[in-house]
Design an enzyme around this catalytic site. Structure first.
Site, PDB file in Angstrom:
ATOM      1  CB  SER A 209      -0.964  -0.044   1.192  1.00 21.45           C
ATOM      2  OG  SER A 209      -1.977   0.927   1.075  1.00 21.45           O
TER       3      SER A 209
ATOM      4  CG  ASP B 218      -4.393  -2.568   1.203  1.00 17.53           C
ATOM      5  OD1 ASP B 218      -3.446  -3.132   1.791  1.00 17.53           O
ATOM      6  OD2 ASP B 218      -4.492  -1.329   1.129  1.00 17.53           O
TER       7      ASP B 218
END
Length: 353
Positions: free
Chosen positions: A42, A210
């Site tokens: 991320s 994610d």
């Protein structure tokens, strides 16, 4: 030649990744330290890509400049849940006064526009926007020089994402690292539509969310024998909180922290197990890598923050987090620099028990 070769493991955490910006900025001051490998998820993937891209083009100062450019761009991105007109009050507020970190966090967390947008996210999905959907990170991530990001030289870069269908981690490296791979690594499913990328193993396009759900960050790519033993984890999700969360926002925030730390804790348990086997001479050191674990963190400042501050890359907060990262790294180096290459500075049994 650098005296200390280390690997970096960079956690994700939205705008809180500005803390890692500060860590990297301070490490760039140390000519005796060479970063050999970076695993990022991320915001950690964005930081890792910016670092490598800048390093390949201009060494230490190139990396510093590219990181500065990344977070300048991030500060110009509207809140990932709010349209520009809703985010505007926060911009006005920051111009009128300079709040403390906790004051700024509370202002964001309890602001009616953010609460309304947060409530909307629980009854709709990113697919509800149809042709009006856009990923606000797209332009930021697309600006990277991918020829440099994917280059064979410089630190080896690994980007982590989660396969939606299987729940398994996928590691992107070398020329697999594209705009889509980094967007996938930062794809929170309540905010962004899943990112589809071709997987040669399944011979189909796979959807990704994610990377924090399966590796925040993934440590195992850094176990390669060609990489140094030292892994410095830059932790931006508090492992512990003394207070029991009671408000919906506090509960949501703590659930986010626990879920995004769980994969990291599992890998740390595996490292601790191998360390014990080596210490007890039940395996030869050459059979398994004796990973030396270090951590740079500032739980005090992170406990003042929340999901709201992760979603809103406010320039004032980004600057405060950068300075906190630099200060924490200064303290880490003063205390632990001489231990690099020799011993872990994190007591894993104490941390994990």
């Amino acid at each position: 030649m650098a005296k200390h070769r280390i690997n970096l493991a960079l956690q994700g955490g939205g705008a809180h990744g500005a803390y890692t910006w500060g860590v990297l900025d301070r490490l760039l001051d140390e000519e005796d330290i060479e970063i050999a490998g970076i695993s990022g998820t991320s915001a950690g993937a964005l930081n890792g890509a910016a670092y490598k891209s800048g390093w390949m083009r201009g060494g230490r100062e190139g990396a510093r400049a590219t990181l500065n450019d990344l977070w300048t761009r991030m500060g110009a991105v509207n809140d990932m849940r709010l349209p520009g007109w809703m985010a505007a009050p926060f911009t006005v507020m920051e111009k009128l006064f300079t709040p403390s970190t906790s004051e700024l966090a509370k202002a964001m967390e309890f602001a009616p526009p953010f609460l309304a947008a947060d409530a909307l996210s629980h009854i709709s999905s990113p697919y509800s926007y149809g042709p009006f959907y856009r990923n606000p990170l797209d332009q930021v991530v697309r600006s990277f020089d991918y020829e440099s990001v994917c280059a064979d030289g410089g630190p080896r870069l690994f980007v982590c994402a989660t396969n939606v269908r299987t729940g398994k981690v996928r590691i992107f490296t070398k020329d697999e690292i594209t705009t889509e791979a980094i967007l996938a690594s930062a794809c929170l499913p309540t905010i962004f539509q899943a990112v589809e990328i071709y997987d040669p193993n399944t011979e189909r396009d796979e959807a990704y969310w994610d990377g924090g759900y399966s590796g925040n960050p993934a440590l195992f790519p850094l176990f390669d024998q060609d990489l140094p033993d030292d892994i410095v984890i830059v932790n931006i999700n508090p492992l512990e909180r003394d207070e029991i969360p009671m408000t919906p926002q506090q509960i949501d925030n703590r659930v986010n922290e626990i879920s995004f730390n769980s994969s990291l804790l599992r890998e740390l348990r595996a490292i601790a197990f191998v360390q014990r086997l080596i210490e007890e001479k039940r395996v030869e050191p050459k059979q398994m890598k004796n990973v030396l674990v270090h951590m740079i963190a500032d739980d005090a400042i992170m406990q003042d923050l929340s999901v709201a501050t992760k979603m809103l890359p406010n320039p004032v907060l980004l600057t405060k987090l950068k300075e906190a990262g630099r200060q924490a790294t200064e303290e880490f180096l003063a205390k632990n620099l001489s231990s690099l290459g020799k011993t872990s500075t994190v007591d894993l049994p104490e941390m994990l028990n």
